[in-house]
Scaffold this active site. Structure first.
Site, short mmCIF file in Angstrom:
data_model
loop_
_atom_site.label_atom_id
_atom_site.label_comp_id
_atom_site.label_asym_id
_atom_site.label_seq_id
_atom_site.Cartn_x
_atom_site.Cartn_y
_atom_site.Cartn_z
N ASN A 38 -18.01 -29.81 15.85
CA ASN A 38 -18.10 -30.40 17.18
C ASN A 38 -18.81 -31.75 17.11
OD1 ASN A 38 -20.41 -28.78 16.62
ND2 ASN A 38 -20.97 -28.73 18.77
N GLU A 96 -20.45 -34.33 19.87
CA GLU A 96 -20.80 -34.51 21.28
C GLU A 96 -20.92 -35.99 21.62
OE1 GLU A 96 -24.22 -31.97 21.98
OE2 GLU A 96 -22.94 -30.17 21.82
N CYS A 134 -14.55 -30.17 20.50
CA CYS A 134 -14.96 -28.91 19.88
C CYS A 134 -14.53 -28.87 18.41
CB CYS A 134 -14.30 -27.72 20.57
SG CYS A 134 -14.85 -27.43 22.24
N GLU A 179 -12.96 -26.52 16.80
CA GLU A 179 -11.60 -26.00 16.57
C GLU A 179 -10.55 -27.10 16.68
OE1 GLU A 179 -13.96 -24.82 18.51
OE2 GLU A 179 -13.67 -22.73 19.02
N CYS A 231 -13.09 -21.92 23.17
CA CYS A 231 -13.02 -22.20 24.61
C CYS A 231 -11.55 -22.26 25.05
CB CYS A 231 -13.74 -23.51 24.93
SG CYS A 231 -12.80 -24.98 24.50
N CYS A 235 -9.44 -25.18 23.63
CA CYS A 235 -9.09 -24.98 22.22
C CYS A 235 -8.02 -23.90 22.08
CB CYS A 235 -10.33 -24.65 21.40
SG CYS A 235 -11.43 -26.07 21.22
#
Ligand code: THU
Length: 141
Positions: free
Chosen positions: A54, A56, A65, A67, A101, A104
């Site tokens: 990830n 940010e 993210c 994934e 999430c 993803c």
């Protein structure tokens, strides 16, 4: 006879390899806001493994993210048209439970309903399919 569930199609070796690759990259995450360091690893039809973590951003919504980072790396590595995504694993650096999430899940589902998804659930490592995690995924056809 009933066909084997896709979650059993991934060998234990491949599962371990993916979890290891995901843990390895999780520590490289850029997560100064949440402090949650996530790593993901994709296994392709060629047997290659692509990692992602990830990243940010001060503008929170721009965060990517692990994934999706891993999937995008796999596309960059093998070419979108040729790519077969067999499985994806996701973990955090501190072994916290995590599952992909919604965004993803939609991106994983783009590569077919049988992609195996491995993650650390609250009860331990869970291996399932994206079909199970995102039934009735949006698609254009
Ligand atoms: N995160 C992931 O990398 N993958 C997920 O499936 C859930 C959330 C990241 C995004 C953000 O950097 C942090 O975890 C907290 O939401």
């Amino acid at each position: 006879m009933e066909s084997p569930k896709q979650s059993t199609v991934l060998s234990q070796d491949d599962r371990e390899r993916l979890l290891q690759a995901a843990s390895e990259v999780a520590v490289r995450a850029y997560a100064p806001y949440s402090g949650i360091h996530v790593g993901a690893a994709v296994l392709t039809g060629c047997g290659e493994v692509y990692q992602g973590c990830n990243v940010e951003n001060a503008s929170y919504g721009l965060t990517i993210c692990a994934e999706r980072a891993a999937i995008f790396n796999a596309v960059s590595g093998e070419g979108g048209d040729a790519l077969e995504v067999r499985a994806i694993a996701v973990v955090t650096s501190d072994q916290m439970p995590i599952s992909p999430c919604g965004a993803c899940r939609q991106v994983i589902a783009e590569f077919g309903p049988d992609v195996v998804v491995v993650y650390r659930a609250s009860g331990g490592i869970r291996s399932t399919t994206i079909r199970e995690l995102l039934p009735d995924a949006f698609q254009l056809d």
